[in-house]
Write an enzyme that holds these catalytic residues in place. Sequence first.
Site, PDB file in Angstrom:
ATOM      1  N   LYS A  12     -59.411 -11.439 -24.441  1.00 15.30           N
ATOM      2  CA  LYS A  12     -59.129 -12.171 -23.191  1.00 15.30           C
ATOM      3  C   LYS A  12     -58.132 -11.340 -22.395  1.00 15.30           C
ATOM      4  CE  LYS A  12     -60.091 -16.253 -22.030  1.00 15.30           C
ATOM      5  NZ  LYS A  12     -61.465 -16.602 -21.618  1.00 15.30           N
ATOM      6  N   THR A  57     -62.723 -15.861 -26.977  1.00 14.70           N
ATOM      7  CA  THR A  57     -61.647 -15.366 -26.116  1.00 14.70           C
ATOM      8  C   THR A  57     -60.831 -16.544 -25.585  1.00 14.70           C
ATOM      9  OG1 THR A  57     -62.948 -15.328 -24.077  1.00 14.70           O
ATOM     10  CG2 THR A  57     -63.029 -13.352 -25.468  1.00 14.70           C
ATOM     11  N   HIS A 248     -49.166 -21.991  -7.530  1.00 12.25           N
ATOM     12  CA  HIS A 248     -49.205 -23.088  -8.498  1.00 12.25           C
ATOM     13  C   HIS A 248     -48.934 -22.608  -9.919  1.00 12.25           C
ATOM     14  CE1 HIS A 248     -50.838 -25.508  -5.293  1.00 12.25           C
ATOM     15  NE2 HIS A 248     -51.893 -24.728  -5.174  1.00 12.25           N
TER      16      HIS A 248
HETATM   17  O1  LIG Z   1     -45.774 -29.149  -2.011  1.00 13.50           O
HETATM   18  C1  LIG Z   1     -46.996 -29.399  -2.008  1.00 13.50           C
HETATM   19  N1  LIG Z   1     -47.620 -29.725  -0.836  1.00 13.50           N
HETATM   20  C2  LIG Z   1     -48.957 -30.019  -0.772  1.00 13.50           C
HETATM   21  O2  LIG Z   1     -49.494 -30.307   0.325  1.00 13.50           O
HETATM   22  C3  LIG Z   1     -49.682 -29.978  -1.979  1.00 13.50           C
HETATM   23  N2  LIG Z   1     -50.987 -30.202  -2.279  1.00 13.50           N
HETATM   24  C4  LIG Z   1     -51.131 -30.000  -3.608  1.00 13.50           C
HETATM   25  O3  LIG Z   1     -52.218 -30.094  -4.248  1.00 13.50           O
HETATM   26  N3  LIG Z   1     -49.940 -29.657  -4.173  1.00 13.50           N
HETATM   27  C5  LIG Z   1     -49.018 -29.630  -3.177  1.00 13.50           C
HETATM   28  N4  LIG Z   1     -47.689 -29.357  -3.167  1.00 13.50           N
END
Ligand SMILES: O=c1[nH]c(=O)c2[nH]c(=O)[nH]c2[nH]1
Length: 299
Positions: A12, A57, A248
């Site tokens: 992986k 993996t 994220h």
């Molecule tokens: O701070 C955020 N604003 C968003 O508009 C948003 N949308 C999301 O899916 N996560 C987040 N986080």
Amino acid sequence: MNIVLGHTQYGKAETHVVRVFRDHEPHEIVDYVVSVAVTGDFSDVHLTGDNARCLTTDAMKNTVNAYAKEAGDAVRQPESFAAALARHFVADVPQVERARIQIDATPWDRLPSGGQPHPHAFSKRGSYVRTVTVTDDGTTAHVVSGVRDLVVLKTTDSEFHGFYTERYTTLAPTTDRIMATSVTAQWLHTDADVDWGKSHDRVLATLSGTFAGHHSYALQQTLHAMGEAIIGEQPEIAEVRFSLPNKHHFLVDLSPFGVENHQEVFHADDRPYGYIEGTVRRDDAPDPGPDAFDPGQGW
Ligand SMILES: O=c1[nH]c(=O)c2[nH]c(=O)[nH]c2[nH]1
């Protein structure tokens, strides 16, 4: 003539794991992109499709994530983490004869806040570029300073909940998450008699200190707080435009392996990302014309 299978290896590649050490202040983080490759007795899967000896993996990815918690202090350095992973694969999976672990480790520095290193906010080392755009129509020069690729992250003091829900909304609300972004910002000066270097340093200090110190309920709110603080601190700045990708970090579910994850092991997702953009301005800000700001930013 026979056709034979030559060398094979598989694994992986590029599991991006972020481990937060948060059982004490200040928090610490490591940020690793880990690639696993193994060789061994895997001829069956190639020759007949018999997967009985094929370590998935997916399991390798899971191992990287679980070891980010289970390997204890070895996680703190990429060499010891790689060594622990490599030894696991050769020692615990009988058909693996050699394991190769490669790690790209990203160094993070603590963000300065109020002259002190912040306990849970970080910036990616050496990441940013200072930008400037000057337009001059023969009468007036507009100076727009900026920053690009300033990657910042905080390990707590960020919530996101209470959002609009409809048929396609699956996001779980959270009262504690990693918030990370790569700041692109441009700001318009209304005064040309400025110590540009000092002014830039001051904006970055205000921006960083606000990102670190502000308790956030959304990246949009942090955007506004940073813009408000910059203009409040330096009234000669009339307008700030931000483009903020929401980088994220998803909590990894380690429960299938009996490992608890109290906001410690995250998958740093690459794409897609939320893209939060906005302008904060004084209500008496002059109109700088159509091209004073680099339009490449997103407008
Ligand atoms: O701070 C955020 N604003 C968003 O508009 C948003 N949308 C999301 O899916 N996560 C987040 N986080």
